[in-house]
Design a protein around this motif. Structure first.
Motif, PDB file in Angstrom:
ATOM      1  N   GLU A 105      -6.719   0.396   4.354  1.00  0.00           N
ATOM      2  CA  GLU A 105      -6.672   1.735   3.769  1.00  0.00           C
ATOM      3  C   GLU A 105      -6.748   2.833   4.833  1.00  0.00           C
ATOM      4  OE1 GLU A 105      -7.435  -1.155   0.811  1.00  0.00           O
ATOM      5  OE2 GLU A 105      -8.519  -0.773   2.690  1.00  0.00           O
ATOM      6  N   THR A 106      -7.337   2.530   5.964  1.00  0.00           N
ATOM      7  CA  THR A 106      -7.456   3.529   7.038  1.00  0.00           C
ATOM      8  C   THR A 106      -6.464   3.263   8.169  1.00  0.00           C
ATOM      9  OG1 THR A 106      -9.193   2.228   8.144  1.00  0.00           O
ATOM     10  CG2 THR A 106      -9.899   3.891   6.529  1.00  0.00           C
ATOM     11  N   ALA A 107      -5.438   2.488   7.874  1.00  0.00           N
ATOM     12  CA  ALA A 107      -4.471   2.110   8.908  1.00  0.00           C
ATOM     13  C   ALA A 107      -3.780   3.321   9.519  1.00  0.00           C
ATOM     14  CB  ALA A 107      -3.428   1.151   8.330  1.00  0.00           C
ATOM     15  N   GLU A 108      -3.488   4.326   8.710  1.00  0.00           N
ATOM     16  CA  GLU A 108      -2.791   5.506   9.231  1.00  0.00           C
ATOM     17  C   GLU A 108      -3.627   6.204  10.298  1.00  0.00           C
ATOM     18  OE1 GLU A 108      -0.621   9.614   7.629  1.00  0.00           O
ATOM     19  OE2 GLU A 108      -1.634   8.261   6.223  1.00  0.00           O
ATOM     20  N   ALA A 109      -4.931   6.344  10.023  1.00  0.00           N
ATOM     21  CA  ALA A 109      -5.809   6.985  11.002  1.00  0.00           C
ATOM     22  C   ALA A 109      -5.942   6.137  12.262  1.00  0.00           C
ATOM     23  CB  ALA A 109      -7.187   7.225  10.384  1.00  0.00           C
ATOM     24  N   ARG A 110      -6.018   4.812  12.092  1.00  0.00           N
ATOM     25  CA  ARG A 110      -6.113   3.930  13.252  1.00  0.00           C
ATOM     26  C   ARG A 110      -4.847   4.029  14.101  1.00  0.00           C
ATOM     27  NH1 ARG A 110      -9.596  -0.567  13.512  1.00  0.00           N
ATOM     28  NH2 ARG A 110     -11.316  -0.385  12.049  1.00  0.00           N
ATOM     29  N   GLY A 143     -10.939  -2.311   3.700  1.00  0.00           N
ATOM     30  CA  GLY A 143     -11.238  -0.976   4.206  1.00  0.00           C
ATOM     31  C   GLY A 143     -10.390  -0.593   5.394  1.00  0.00           C
ATOM     32  N   ARG A 144     -10.030  -1.555   6.205  1.00  0.00           N
ATOM     33  CA  ARG A 144      -9.238  -1.246   7.397  1.00  0.00           C
ATOM     34  C   ARG A 144      -7.774  -0.976   7.042  1.00  0.00           C
ATOM     35  NH1 ARG A 144     -13.245  -4.781   9.131  1.00  0.00           N
ATOM     36  NH2 ARG A 144     -14.324  -4.083  11.024  1.00  0.00           N
ATOM     37  N   THR A 149      -9.240  -4.766  16.986  1.00  0.00           N
ATOM     38  CA  THR A 149      -9.569  -4.822  15.563  1.00  0.00           C
ATOM     39  C   THR A 149     -10.018  -6.225  15.177  1.00  0.00           C
ATOM     40  OG1 THR A 149      -7.911  -3.105  15.140  1.00  0.00           O
ATOM     41  CG2 THR A 149      -8.701  -4.354  13.236  1.00  0.00           C
ATOM     42  N   ASP A 182      -4.501   6.999  16.372  1.00  0.00           N
ATOM     43  CA  ASP A 182      -5.340   6.982  17.562  1.00  0.00           C
ATOM     44  C   ASP A 182      -4.700   6.202  18.710  1.00  0.00           C
ATOM     45  OD1 ASP A 182      -7.308   8.470  16.411  1.00  0.00           O
ATOM     46  OD2 ASP A 182      -8.463   6.746  15.706  1.00  0.00           O
ATOM     47  N   ARG A 241       0.987   1.267  12.305  1.00  0.00           N
ATOM     48  CA  ARG A 241      -0.143   0.867  11.460  1.00  0.00           C
ATOM     49  C   ARG A 241      -0.401  -0.628  11.607  1.00  0.00           C
ATOM     50  NH1 ARG A 241       1.320   4.020   5.758  1.00  0.00           N
ATOM     51  NH2 ARG A 241       1.490   6.133   6.650  1.00  0.00           N
ATOM     52  N   GLN A 264       0.817  -1.218   0.000  1.00  0.00           N
ATOM     53  CA  GLN A 264       0.000   0.000   0.000  1.00  0.00           C
ATOM     54  C   GLN A 264       0.851   1.269   0.000  1.00  0.00           C
ATOM     55  OE1 GLN A 264      -1.495   1.514   3.673  1.00  0.00           O
ATOM     56  NE2 GLN A 264      -3.595   1.578   2.897  1.00  0.00           N
TER      57      GLN A 264
END
Length: 230
Positions: free
Chosen positions: A150-155, A147-148, A85, A158, A76, A64
């Protein structure tokens, strides 16, 4: 009540894999509170599934973001393989309804417990891997985590907030982050950060920025804490 074979067939339909060895799936969905000498629980499979999941997600993250440094990828990865998760994915697949457990565990809400759901998810991954090999397991994981990744950076971003919430929820002071080493040339330093809780638990991580190292350390400590809560 549906026969066990019917329950397992519904799980197979949801995960997109029909087992050659249905006993593997049954074992993956057997909690320790229900195991006997002739019916093993899913703890050994959970151990293996955690490693298979880590390999597949690490590979997916490299694909990715080919230019990301290890210090960026590590938090990530930790965010995506955390028990929390895994439990989310288990809920998506409705694994809770298929887990067999002792009566007391069931009455205490075991089918909704994060640790039990997360362990079951990792165990199912191991069962798929043992039944059909890495390629099939990889395809399953990538579908289930769709989907997860792709959003690993945001996760990952946190992780510090999640660790602070964990500490506050137990009446502790906020986590303490400390730079314990710095190496490399001045124009590209590598920071080593330790995070420590008032209760003594700690983790250490390295990255090319203090922020990334803090996030990585927080994610590592969260994963360790979740394992300890099992």
């Amino acid at each position: 009540m549906a026969a066990r074979s019917e329950v397992l067939a519904r799980v197979e339909a949801r995960i997109g894999h029909v087992f050659s060895r249905s006993d593997l799936l049954d074992e993956a969905l057997t909690h320790a509170s229900f195991s006997t000498n002739v019916r093993p629980d899913n703890q050994r499979l959970e151990f293996l599934g955690d490693r298979v999941l880590g390999l597949v997600i690490a590979e997916a993250l490299l694909v990715q973001d080919p230019g990301a440094a290890e210090g960026v990828l590590a938090p990530r990865l930790n965010a995506l393989v955390r028990k929390e998760t895994c439990a989310e994915v288990a809920v998506d697949l409705d694994l809770g309804a298929a887990i067999v457990m002792g009566r007391s565990e069931m009455l205490s809400g075991g089918r909704r417990k994060q640790a039990i759901l997360g362990d079951a998810m990792e165990s199912v991954i191991a069962a798929v891997y043992l039944d059909a090999g890495l390629d099939v397991a990889r395809a399953f994981i990538l579908r289930a985590w769709a989907g997860r990744v792709e959003t690993a950076e945001a996760r990952a971003a946190d992780a510090k907030s999640a660790l602070q919430e964990w500490a506050q929820g137990r009446g502790q002071e906020p986590p303490d982050y400390r730079e314990i080493a710095r190496s490399g040339p001045p124009h590209a330093p590598i920071f080593t950060i330790e995070v420590r809780l008032a209760s003594g638990e700690s983790a250490v991580a390295q990255a090319r920025s203090k922020r990334a190292a803090q996030q990585s350390a927080a994610a590592q400590l969260l994963k360790s804490l979740e394992t300890g809560d099992e």
